[in-house]
Design a protein around this motif. Sequence first.
Motif, PDB file in Angstrom:
ATOM      1  N   LEU A 185       0.822  -1.205   0.000  1.00 10.60           N
ATOM      2  CA  LEU A 185       0.000   0.000   0.000  1.00 10.60           C
ATOM      3  C   LEU A 185       0.857   1.256   0.000  1.00 10.60           C
ATOM      4  O   LEU A 185       0.557   2.227  -0.711  1.00 10.60           O
ATOM      5  N   VAL A 186       1.931   1.253   0.777  1.00 10.18           N
ATOM      6  CA  VAL A 186       2.839   2.399   0.806  1.00 10.18           C
ATOM      7  C   VAL A 186       3.412   2.658  -0.580  1.00 10.18           C
ATOM      8  O   VAL A 186       3.482   3.795  -1.049  1.00 10.18           O
ATOM      9  N   ASP A 187       3.816   1.597  -1.259  1.00  4.42           N
ATOM     10  CA  ASP A 187       4.364   1.753  -2.613  1.00  4.42           C
ATOM     11  C   ASP A 187       3.310   2.276  -3.574  1.00  4.42           C
ATOM     12  O   ASP A 187       3.582   3.164  -4.389  1.00  4.42           O
ATOM     13  N   ALA A 188       2.088   1.749  -3.459  1.00  3.66           N
ATOM     14  CA  ALA A 188       1.016   2.187  -4.357  1.00  3.66           C
ATOM     15  C   ALA A 188       0.708   3.671  -4.162  1.00  3.66           C
ATOM     16  O   ALA A 188       0.501   4.402  -5.131  1.00  3.66           O
ATOM     17  N   ILE A 189       0.713   4.121  -2.919  1.00  2.00           N
ATOM     18  CA  ILE A 189       0.468   5.540  -2.651  1.00  2.00           C
ATOM     19  C   ILE A 189       1.583   6.390  -3.241  1.00  2.00           C
ATOM     20  O   ILE A 189       1.343   7.453  -3.820  1.00  2.00           O
ATOM     21  N   GLY A 190       2.820   5.925  -3.097  1.00  2.21           N
ATOM     22  CA  GLY A 190       3.955   6.666  -3.630  1.00  2.21           C
ATOM     23  C   GLY A 190       3.951   6.794  -5.134  1.00  2.21           C
ATOM     24  O   GLY A 190       4.625   7.666  -5.697  1.00  2.21           O
ATOM     25  N   ARG A 191       3.187   5.950  -5.814  1.00  3.07           N
ATOM     26  CA  ARG A 191       3.103   5.996  -7.273  1.00  3.07           C
ATOM     27  C   ARG A 191       2.002   6.932  -7.778  1.00  3.07           C
ATOM     28  O   ARG A 191       1.891   7.147  -8.984  1.00  3.07           O
ATOM     29  N   VAL A 192       1.176   7.447  -6.883  1.00  5.32           N
ATOM     30  CA  VAL A 192       0.099   8.359  -7.317  1.00  5.32           C
ATOM     31  C   VAL A 192       0.728   9.619  -7.900  1.00  5.32           C
ATOM     32  O   VAL A 192       1.501  10.306  -7.229  1.00  5.32           O
ATOM     33  N   PRO A 193       0.432   9.946  -9.159  1.00  5.37           N
ATOM     34  CA  PRO A 193       1.059  11.133  -9.765  1.00  5.37           C
ATOM     35  C   PRO A 193       0.530  12.412  -9.160  1.00  5.37           C
ATOM     36  O   PRO A 193      -0.641  12.480  -8.768  1.00  5.37           O
TER      37      PRO A 193
ATOM     38  N   VAL B  16       1.001  13.000  -1.557  1.00  6.86           N
ATOM     39  CA  VAL B  16      -0.280  13.279  -2.201  1.00  6.86           C
ATOM     40  C   VAL B  16      -0.843  14.644  -1.829  1.00  6.86           C
ATOM     41  O   VAL B  16      -1.188  15.452  -2.694  1.00  6.86           O
ATOM     42  N   VAL B  17      -0.968  14.918  -0.528  1.00  4.51           N
ATOM     43  CA  VAL B  17      -1.690  16.109  -0.086  1.00  4.51           C
ATOM     44  C   VAL B  17      -0.846  17.376  -0.190  1.00  4.51           C
ATOM     45  O   VAL B  17      -1.245  18.370  -0.809  1.00  4.51           O
ATOM     46  N   THR B  18       0.335  17.350   0.418  1.00  9.38           N
ATOM     47  CA  THR B  18       1.132  18.574   0.548  1.00  9.38           C
ATOM     48  C   THR B  18       1.509  19.211  -0.788  1.00  9.38           C
ATOM     49  O   THR B  18       1.387  20.442  -0.930  1.00  9.38           O
ATOM     50  N   PRO B  19       1.979  18.467  -1.791  1.00 11.78           N
ATOM     51  CA  PRO B  19       2.338  19.130  -3.058  1.00 11.78           C
ATOM     52  C   PRO B  19       1.172  19.895  -3.678  1.00 11.78           C
ATOM     53  O   PRO B  19       1.349  21.024  -4.166  1.00 11.78           O
ATOM     54  N   ALA B  20      -0.029  19.306  -3.648  1.00  9.75           N
ATOM     55  CA  ALA B  20      -1.188  19.974  -4.239  1.00  9.75           C
ATOM     56  C   ALA B  20      -1.569  21.209  -3.439  1.00  9.75           C
ATOM     57  O   ALA B  20      -1.869  22.269  -4.003  1.00  9.75           O
TER      58      ALA B  20
END
Length: 201
Positions: free
Chosen positions: A61-69, A124-128
């Motif tokens: 799950l951690v890896d999948a989250i890290g792949r979210v563009p 995911v959250v902070t960059p946006a």
Amino acid sequence: MTRTTRGRPRDPAVERRIAAAALTIYGEVGWAGFNFESVARAADVSRDSLYRRWTDRRALLVDAIGRVPPPPAPPAGLSLRDALVRAALSSLERYLAPGGHALIRLYVEAPQDPELLDLFHREVVTPAVQAARQLVRDAIAVGQLPADASPTAIIDSVFGAVLLHVLVTPVELRPRMIEQAQPYVTDVVDMTLRGAYYRGS
């Protein structure tokens, strides 16, 4: 980001498919129902394929989250209004995309896992949020908004409304929500900016 894996590097296309399936499964059933068997079935691979790559379901799950563009940056030269509309539409589309429900579920479940929460915010959250706040700060700097306008309040109003809109819309009304996304988001941005001007007047 560094992933916890076993064995030699494998086919990246297979890993992407597994990661996408992991987000979909997690979004549908949450942590309680998230396991290698269900992900392997959704990705049409063997469980051994997962065990060779990830030590456990959390690592997957951690890896999948890290792949979210990250969300795309609005084109240069747009007005604040148009840039916020584009960013808010992108956020709505992200939640409705395959695996997007996983991002919504993470808001609820990630706080129970500090490392997962940190990853979720960092990837995911902070960059946006930072990109959107900078749009508002730039508008304040050039006088498009009052000097005492709050970037945090403006961003929370726009993107909080988008998130709530997705959460409270029944599944059977989602096609209509998608169809009316542009006018809805535009109305939210316009009301928010009018509020910022009114406060500063």
